[in-house]
Design an enzyme around this catalytic site. Structure first.
Site, PDB file in Angstrom:
ATOM      1  N   CYS A 119      38.274  32.755  41.993  1.00 45.94           N
ATOM      2  CA  CYS A 119      37.868  32.118  43.232  1.00 45.94           C
ATOM      3  C   CYS A 119      36.891  33.013  43.990  1.00 45.94           C
ATOM      4  O   CYS A 119      37.082  34.209  44.107  1.00 45.94           O
ATOM      5  CB  CYS A 119      39.081  31.831  44.102  1.00 45.94           C
ATOM      6  SG  CYS A 119      40.223  30.635  43.384  1.00 45.94           S
ATOM      7  N   SER A 164      46.746  34.162  42.541  1.00 44.40           N
ATOM      8  CA  SER A 164      46.909  33.105  41.552  1.00 44.40           C
ATOM      9  C   SER A 164      45.614  32.771  40.843  1.00 44.40           C
ATOM     10  O   SER A 164      45.624  32.201  39.758  1.00 44.40           O
ATOM     11  CB  SER A 164      47.451  31.835  42.220  1.00 44.40           C
ATOM     12  OG  SER A 164      46.546  31.377  43.212  1.00 44.40           O
ATOM     13  N   CYS A 165      44.469  33.098  41.444  1.00 37.65           N
ATOM     14  CA  CYS A 165      43.197  32.684  40.852  1.00 37.65           C
ATOM     15  C   CYS A 165      42.152  33.752  41.089  1.00 37.65           C
ATOM     16  O   CYS A 165      41.511  33.775  42.130  1.00 37.65           O
ATOM     17  CB  CYS A 165      42.734  31.354  41.445  1.00 37.65           C
ATOM     18  SG  CYS A 165      41.157  30.775  40.805  1.00 37.65           S
ATOM     19  N   GLY A 166      41.954  34.613  40.127  1.00 36.04           N
ATOM     20  CA  GLY A 166      41.035  35.721  40.309  1.00 36.04           C
ATOM     21  C   GLY A 166      39.582  35.324  40.337  1.00 36.04           C
ATOM     22  O   GLY A 166      38.733  36.068  40.800  1.00 36.04           O
TER      23      GLY A 166
END
Length: 306
Positions: free
Chosen positions: A118, A114-116
């Site tokens: 991070c 969902s969040c590259g």
């Protein structure tokens, strides 16, 4: 190759009745990317198009600029508890003379689907080092053509129909022709895959092209588009404030809430033609690429669109 979908038994409750039935889920597995034998990142992704994913990732991180910068990309040996190859470790060997990734590119821990972004060492590590600036791209596209992109992208999502659980990214020309589409549980992975396709097809920089994404427009997606020289990013949902700031800084057009015949054009309004007279925008501020006067009257988003 790993499976794109997996089957699971679920209890389906509908209309006051319940029954057990099989259901298709979008597969999610880790992919470790190694460069010259050294671990660079682990991302949770939907198996498939992994070589494109790696090429797109390295391009958008500023490690490579051309297809020829990669000498070879191959899966490493790896088996699960049943002796099957997992295809979850990909080793990329850079061509002679291509510098390895900088320390700031390395992920401190795995990136989620969902969040590259991070796990970056610092926000400064994702500031652009693009060789393909989109600022001077002459792309012009009609609002009608933009409105047709979401249904075209949706129609090309093969795996979504069976799972309902995948993001999509598609590359289009200014006349609405679909060039390529890729799906993944991670929106940033879908973008990396479609950009990797373009790199392997010698289409980077993607001048005159539109990147359409099925979700929201984050800072990282704008970054990836800019690194590939894409002048316009369109999303069906909202952009973040940092995404708008970065698009403005890079001279990109950023469109959000693209649903039906409505859309919000946040930056680069001069590229969007809103009537048959082809008078898309007000004069452009030479410093930031934003209109110096009042914006063109596009249909505003209603509260329900958010």
């Amino acid at each position: 190759m790993g499976r794109v979908t997996v089957r699971r038994q679920v209890l389906r409750i509908s209309g006051g009745t319940a029954r057990v039935r099989p259901d298709a889920l979008a597969a999610e597995e880790p992919l470790e990317q190694r460069v010259n034998g050294r671990a660079l990142a682990v991302t949770m992704r939907t198996p498939g198009s992994d070589v494109e994913l790696a090429h797109g990732f390295l391009l958008t991180e500023g490690v490579i600029a051309h297809r020829e910068d990669v000498a070879i990309a191959r899966y490493c040996d790896g088996v699960d508890d049943q002796g099957r190859n997992t295809y979850n470790v990909l080793d990329i060997a850079l061509a002679d003379g291509v510098a390895p990734p900088e320390t700031g590119v390395e992920r401190n821990f795995y990136t989620t689907s969902s969040c590259g972004v991070c796990g970056k060492a610092a926000l400064d590590a994702v500031r652009l080092r693009t060789r393909h600036s989109p600022a001077d791209d002459a792309l012009r596209i009609s609002a009608d053509t933009l409105s047709a992109l979401p249904p075209a992208l949706r129609a090309a999502q093969r795996v979504f129909d069976s799972t309902g659980g995948l993001h999509a990214a598609g590359l289009f020309t200014a006349d609405g022709t679909l060039l390529a589409v890729r799906e993944d549980v991670g929106r940033h992975n879908a973008v990396d895959k479609v950009i990797g396709w373009a790199l392997l097809a010698d289409r980077v920089p993607l001048s005159g092209c539109v990147l359409m994404v099925s979700g929201r427009a984050s800072f990282e997606l704008v970054q990836k588009a800019a690194m590939a020289g894409i002048p316009l990013l369109a999303a069906v949902s909202a952009p973040s404030s940092l995404a708008v700031d970065l698009a403005d800084e890079q001279g990109m057009t950023l469109v959000g809430f693209l649903r039906g015949d409505s859309m919000n054009v946040y930056t680069g309004r001069e590229r969007v033609i809103v009537d048959s007279a082809e008078s898309p925008a007000q004069p452009v501020n030479a410093t930031h690429g934003t209109p110096a006067a009042a914006p063109v009257a596009l249909s505003p988003a209603t509260p329900s669109s958010r």
